[in-house]
Design a protein around this motif. Structure first.
Motif, PDB file in Angstrom:
ATOM      1  N   THR A   1      42.815  29.951 -15.580  1.00  9.00           N
ATOM      2  CA  THR A   1      43.058  30.122 -13.960  1.00  9.00           C
ATOM      3  C   THR A   1      42.978  28.673 -13.560  1.00  9.00           C
ATOM      4  OG1 THR A   1      42.005  32.292 -13.943  1.00  9.00           O
ATOM      5  CG2 THR A   1      42.218  30.889 -12.000  1.00  9.00           C
ATOM      6  N   PRO A   2      44.103  28.299 -12.884  1.00 12.22           N
ATOM      7  CA  PRO A   2      44.099  26.866 -12.417  1.00 12.22           C
ATOM      8  C   PRO A   2      43.207  26.707 -11.226  1.00 12.22           C
ATOM      9  CG  PRO A   2      46.319  27.841 -12.558  1.00 12.22           C
ATOM     10  CD  PRO A   2      45.370  28.919 -12.713  1.00 12.22           C
ATOM     11  N   PRO A   3      42.503  25.575 -11.075  1.00 15.40           N
ATOM     12  CA  PRO A   3      41.478  25.361  -9.938  1.00 15.40           C
ATOM     13  C   PRO A   3      41.944  25.837  -8.527  1.00 15.40           C
ATOM     14  CG  PRO A   3      41.380  23.465 -11.353  1.00 15.40           C
ATOM     15  CD  PRO A   3      42.688  24.342 -11.879  1.00 15.40           C
ATOM     16  N   ALA A   4      43.076  25.630  -8.310  1.00 10.20           N
ATOM     17  CA  ALA A   4      43.708  25.657  -7.043  1.00 10.20           C
ATOM     18  C   ALA A   4      43.597  27.440  -6.510  1.00 10.20           C
ATOM     19  CB  ALA A   4      44.928  25.201  -6.531  1.00 10.20           C
TER      20      ALA A   4
ATOM     21  N   ASN B   1      37.520  25.990  -3.158  1.00  5.71           N
ATOM     22  CA  ASN B   1      38.193  25.953  -1.904  1.00  5.71           C
ATOM     23  C   ASN B   1      38.547  24.452  -1.637  1.00  5.71           C
ATOM     24  OD1 ASN B   1      38.421  26.086   0.852  1.00  5.71           O
ATOM     25  ND2 ASN B   1      36.445  26.987   1.194  1.00  5.71           N
ATOM     26  N   ILE B   2      39.723  24.269  -1.114  1.00  5.21           N
ATOM     27  CA  ILE B   2      40.187  23.032  -1.148  1.00  5.21           C
ATOM     28  C   ILE B   2      39.548  22.304  -0.080  1.00  5.21           C
ATOM     29  CG2 ILE B   2      41.887  23.535   0.991  1.00  5.21           C
ATOM     30  CD1 ILE B   2      42.882  21.395  -2.247  1.00  5.21           C
ATOM     31  N   ALA B   3      38.922  22.911   0.867  1.00  2.00           N
ATOM     32  CA  ALA B   3      38.045  22.330   2.023  1.00  2.00           C
ATOM     33  C   ALA B   3      36.880  21.296   1.428  1.00  2.00           C
ATOM     34  CB  ALA B   3      37.405  23.407   2.888  1.00  2.00           C
ATOM     35  N   TYR B   4      36.302  21.876  -0.029  1.00  2.00           N
ATOM     36  CA  TYR B   4      35.270  21.100  -0.689  1.00  2.00           C
ATOM     37  C   TYR B   4      35.716  19.629  -0.796  1.00  2.00           C
ATOM     38  CZ  TYR B   4      32.577  25.505  -0.746  1.00  2.00           C
ATOM     39  OH  TYR B   4      32.060  26.784  -0.747  1.00  2.00           O
ATOM     40  N   LEU B   5      36.943  19.555  -1.097  1.00  2.00           N
ATOM     41  CA  LEU B   5      37.461  18.086  -1.488  1.00  2.00           C
ATOM     42  C   LEU B   5      37.152  17.082  -0.432  1.00  2.00           C
ATOM     43  CD1 LEU B   5      40.832  18.824  -3.409  1.00  2.00           C
ATOM     44  CD2 LEU B   5      38.633  18.473  -4.401  1.00  2.00           C
ATOM     45  N   GLY B   6      37.381  17.592   0.986  1.00  2.00           N
ATOM     46  CA  GLY B   6      37.005  16.566   1.975  1.00  2.00           C
ATOM     47  C   GLY B   6      35.545  16.570   2.123  1.00  2.00           C
ATOM     48  N   MET B   7      34.625  17.266   1.727  1.00  2.95           N
ATOM     49  CA  MET B   7      33.289  17.305   1.780  1.00  2.95           C
ATOM     50  C   MET B   7      32.549  16.301   0.698  1.00  2.95           C
ATOM     51  SD  MET B   7      30.281  20.260   1.628  1.00  2.95           S
ATOM     52  CE  MET B   7      31.466  21.508   1.641  1.00  2.95           C
ATOM     53  N   ILE B   8      33.333  16.185  -0.342  1.00  2.44           N
ATOM     54  CA  ILE B   8      32.688  15.436  -1.255  1.00  2.44           C
ATOM     55  C   ILE B   8      32.154  13.915  -0.832  1.00  2.44           C
ATOM     56  CG2 ILE B   8      33.123  14.689  -3.741  1.00  2.44           C
ATOM     57  CD1 ILE B   8      34.602  17.133  -4.389  1.00  2.44           C
TER      58      ILE B   8
ATOM     59  N   LYS C   1      28.284  11.851  11.308  1.00  3.03           N
ATOM     60  CA  LYS C   1      28.788  11.076  10.022  1.00  3.03           C
ATOM     61  C   LYS C   1      29.072  11.982   8.971  1.00  3.03           C
ATOM     62  CE  LYS C   1      27.151   7.318   7.417  1.00  3.03           C
ATOM     63  NZ  LYS C   1      25.994   6.172   6.886  1.00  3.03           N
ATOM     64  N   TYR C   2      28.412  12.978   8.914  1.00  2.00           N
ATOM     65  CA  TYR C   2      28.368  13.767   8.000  1.00  2.00           C
ATOM     66  C   TYR C   2      28.973  15.252   8.333  1.00  2.00           C
ATOM     67  CZ  TYR C   2      25.439  10.453   5.803  1.00  2.00           C
ATOM     68  OH  TYR C   2      24.795   9.325   5.250  1.00  2.00           O
ATOM     69  N   LEU C   3      29.944  15.393   9.331  1.00  2.00           N
ATOM     70  CA  LEU C   3      30.508  16.648   9.882  1.00  2.00           C
ATOM     71  C   LEU C   3      30.910  17.772   8.776  1.00  2.00           C
ATOM     72  CD1 LEU C   3      31.517  17.845  12.447  1.00  2.00           C
ATOM     73  CD2 LEU C   3      33.723  16.693  12.081  1.00  2.00           C
ATOM     74  N   ARG C   4      31.455  17.268   7.711  1.00  3.31           N
ATOM     75  CA  ARG C   4      32.187  18.333   6.614  1.00  3.31           C
ATOM     76  C   ARG C   4      30.945  18.632   5.688  1.00  3.31           C
ATOM     77  NH1 ARG C   4      38.068  15.724   5.239  1.00  3.31           N
ATOM     78  NH2 ARG C   4      38.872  15.882   7.452  1.00  3.31           N
ATOM     79  N   VAL C   5      29.617  18.125   5.771  1.00  2.00           N
ATOM     80  CA  VAL C   5      28.514  18.521   4.723  1.00  2.00           C
ATOM     81  C   VAL C   5      28.246  20.172   5.068  1.00  2.00           C
ATOM     82  CG1 VAL C   5      26.529  17.993   3.648  1.00  2.00           C
ATOM     83  CG2 VAL C   5      28.254  16.200   4.218  1.00  2.00           C
ATOM     84  N   ASN C   6      28.435  21.045   4.448  1.00  2.00           N
ATOM     85  CA  ASN C   6      27.629  22.311   4.989  1.00  2.00           C
ATOM     86  C   ASN C   6      26.537  22.435   4.381  1.00  2.00           C
ATOM     87  OD1 ASN C   6      27.340  24.959   4.716  1.00  2.00           O
ATOM     88  ND2 ASN C   6      29.454  25.502   4.247  1.00  2.00           N
ATOM     89  N   PRO C   7      25.474  22.759   5.356  1.00  2.00           N
ATOM     90  CA  PRO C   7      24.277  22.994   5.011  1.00  2.00           C
ATOM     91  C   PRO C   7      23.816  23.784   3.595  1.00  2.00           C
ATOM     92  CG  PRO C   7      24.497  23.813   7.177  1.00  2.00           C
ATOM     93  CD  PRO C   7      25.703  23.289   6.451  1.00  2.00           C
ATOM     94  N   GLN C   8      24.687  24.978   3.323  1.00  2.00           N
ATOM     95  CA  GLN C   8      24.517  25.871   2.309  1.00  2.00           C
ATOM     96  C   GLN C   8      24.824  24.998   1.021  1.00  2.00           C
ATOM     97  OE1 GLN C   8      27.398  28.906   3.671  1.00  2.00           O
ATOM     98  NE2 GLN C   8      25.688  30.096   4.127  1.00  2.00           N
ATOM     99  N   VAL C   9      25.780  24.248   0.949  1.00  2.00           N
ATOM    100  CA  VAL C   9      26.130  23.287  -0.037  1.00  2.00           C
ATOM    101  C   VAL C   9      25.120  22.356  -0.561  1.00  2.00           C
ATOM    102  CG1 VAL C   9      28.028  21.873  -0.958  1.00  2.00           C
ATOM    103  CG2 VAL C   9      28.921  23.802   0.163  1.00  2.00           C
ATOM    104  N   ALA C  10      24.503  21.661   0.828  1.00  2.00           N
ATOM    105  CA  ALA C  10      23.518  21.034   0.535  1.00  2.00           C
ATOM    106  C   ALA C  10      22.360  21.447  -0.181  1.00  2.00           C
ATOM    107  CB  ALA C  10      23.313  19.948   1.850  1.00  2.00           C
TER     108      ALA C  10
END
Length: 101
Positions: free
Chosen positions: A5-8, A14-21, A46-55
């Motif tokens: 299964t290709p990652p995409a 989720n492609i949105a995670y790429l902006g968060m990295i 400064k950390y707008l894209r950092v989701n607290p659940q991922v953190a």
């Protein structure tokens, strides 16, 4: 054996995670949690894209790795202080995730 299964197309990707990295890496490398909590929810954060659940997930992994890395960490004051800080940060992040639900 297992179909590729290709990652995409993967349901867990989720492609949105790429902006968060980059922001997530910066947060963890600089350990800038005070700015994260102060600016959370603001448009100019400064950390707008950092989701607290991922953190939370990542910080729990860091905590587990620290436990395995040094069994005698309870003897060192700076290690105890870091452990307390991590627990406090996790508590605050969990509050953010429960407030956003």
């Amino acid at each position: 054996m297992f179909p590729y299964t290709p990652p995409a197309e993967s349901p867990r990707f989720n492609i949105a995670y790429l902006g968060m990295i980059p922001q997530l890496l910066d947060l963890f490398m600089t350990w800038d949690w005070s700015t994260y909590f102060h600016d959370y929810g603001q448009e100019n954060s400064k950390y707008l894209r950092v989701n607290p659940q991922v953190a939370v997930v990542l910080l729990e992994k860091v905590r587990e790795a620290d436990k395995k890395k040094n069994i005698f960490s309870a003897l060192k004051k700076n290690q105890r202080d870091k452990k307390k800080l991590v627990e406090t940060i996790l508590k605050l992040l969990r509050q953010l995730t429960s407030n956003s639900d």
